[in-house]
Write an enzyme that holds these catalytic residues in place. Structure first.
Site, PDB file in Angstrom:
ATOM      1  N   ASP A 182      50.966  45.311  30.065  1.00 19.55           N
ATOM      2  CA  ASP A 182      50.925  45.348  31.515  1.00 19.55           C
ATOM      3  C   ASP A 182      52.275  44.847  32.024  1.00 19.55           C
ATOM      4  O   ASP A 182      53.061  44.263  31.261  1.00 19.55           O
ATOM      5  CB  ASP A 182      49.784  44.452  32.013  1.00 19.55           C
ATOM      6  N   GLY A 183      52.541  45.047  33.295  1.00 22.70           N
ATOM      7  CA  GLY A 183      53.831  44.645  33.849  1.00 22.70           C
ATOM      8  C   GLY A 183      53.827  43.263  34.478  1.00 22.70           C
ATOM      9  O   GLY A 183      54.277  42.285  33.885  1.00 22.70           O
TER      10      GLY A 183
END
Length: 320
Positions: A182-183
């Site tokens: 995920d970012g």
């Protein structure tokens, strides 16, 4: 796993010297015994009957080989990279365990049985082993213990709680390692997530568009991603044995800041999926990730049925 003593009594075992500045490029992953093997029955004995019963159970079952755990297939692929790296680099997997060396003998018997080239270990007799993450130079710590993971993150190491799930079986001939991230609050800081939670989607979008050319601050997994990139750079682009993916709920136009941040870091992500809120599970299955890291528990629950998942208890989503 085991709480035999309150004070730290660690026993570190390693049959090789520490790396020197002239050593090949290293990637070091520390992993707990409950992430590597299925210790659910032994852990049940510990929780229901206490330390002494757990000790007796482990010693009595020393000859019983433990079945693979959630992170077993990932570990095998990590170690298999060494066959391709040769003298250019080295991947090391370190065992960090709350067992004592006495109760941990079953774990090492199982490591030997499964042919895993794990030689270094720290057994802490009930104390948190997180403090040895930096001593071993680990780029990543994987554990089934949320508190240990939180302490490792606070100490500046990429870390994730391996969520319970059936162990994945390796597909014959599938040797490529695939890691998905995920970012926000994982690769990047949670600065933008804070705006989203405090002011809503419209304010978040406006901020990201206005800040598109301002790189996001580092998240807890940036160092691990850099270590992966150094390994990738040792191979011709069509022969790289590991692949990375960014799988984020962001969509256009907030994607631009992410792209420019990675460019500023000089990091190449092999695949980037901007899902604009779509569920991540099917896309992770399509990427065939060996593990996925996300800071939000509801995303992790959604992906568990598709891939091994590590929850990163970092940032505003995990406050309180």
């Amino acid at each position: 796993m085991e709480g035999e003593v309150a004070a730290l009594q660690a026993e570190a075992e390693c049959d090789e010297p520490a790396a020197t500045p002239s050593a090949p490029i290293r990637l070091v992953v520390a992993i707990s015994s409950r992430a590597l093997f299925d210790l659910s029955e032994a852990h049940r004995v510990f929780e229901e009957q206490g330390v002494e019963a757990y000790h007796a159970y482990q010693v009595a079952n020393e000859g019983e080989i433990l079945a693979p755990g959630v992170a077993f297939a990932l570990t095998r692929k990590l170690l298999a990279l060494n066959d391709k790296l040769g003298e250019r680099g080295r991947v090391e997997v370190i065992l960090l365990s709350r067992n004592s060396s006495d109760t941990g003998l079953r774990v090492f018997n199982s490591i030997r049985h499964h042919g895993l080239a794990i030689r270094c270990a720290a057994f802490t007799s009930g104390a948190s082993p997180y403090r040895y993450v930096s001593a071993f130079g680990a780029h990543l710590f994987l554990s089934a213990d949320r508190d240990d993971v939180r302490q490792a993150l606070a100490a500046g190491c990429a870390a994730a709680t391996i969520l319970p799930a059936p162990a994945r079986e390796s597909v014959a001939g599938d040797e490529q390692l695939r890691l998905a991230f995920d970012g926000d609050a994982v690769l990047f800081s949670d600065e933008s997530e804070q705006i989203f939670r405090a002011e809503g989607l419209e304010a978040f979008t406006a901020n990201e568009v206005a800040s598109a050319r301002q790189p996001l601050s580092d998240g807890p997994f940036k160092g691990f991603l850099l270590a992966l990139r150094r390994i990738q750079a040792l191979f011709p682009i069509d022969e790289v044995p590991l692949r990375t993916a960014l799988i984020t709920a962001r969509g256009a136009p907030t994607h631009e800041r992410v792209v420019r941040t990675l460019r500023a870091w000089n990091i190449r992500i092999d695949e980037s999926l901007f899902l604009d809120g779509l569920g991540k599970g099917p896309f992770l299955a399509a990427f065939d990730a060996d593990i996925f890291f996300d800071d939000q528990e509801h995303h992790c629950r959604d992906t568990l049925g598709h891939v091994a998942t590590g929850h990163v208890p970092h940032g505003v989503a995990n406050a309180g």
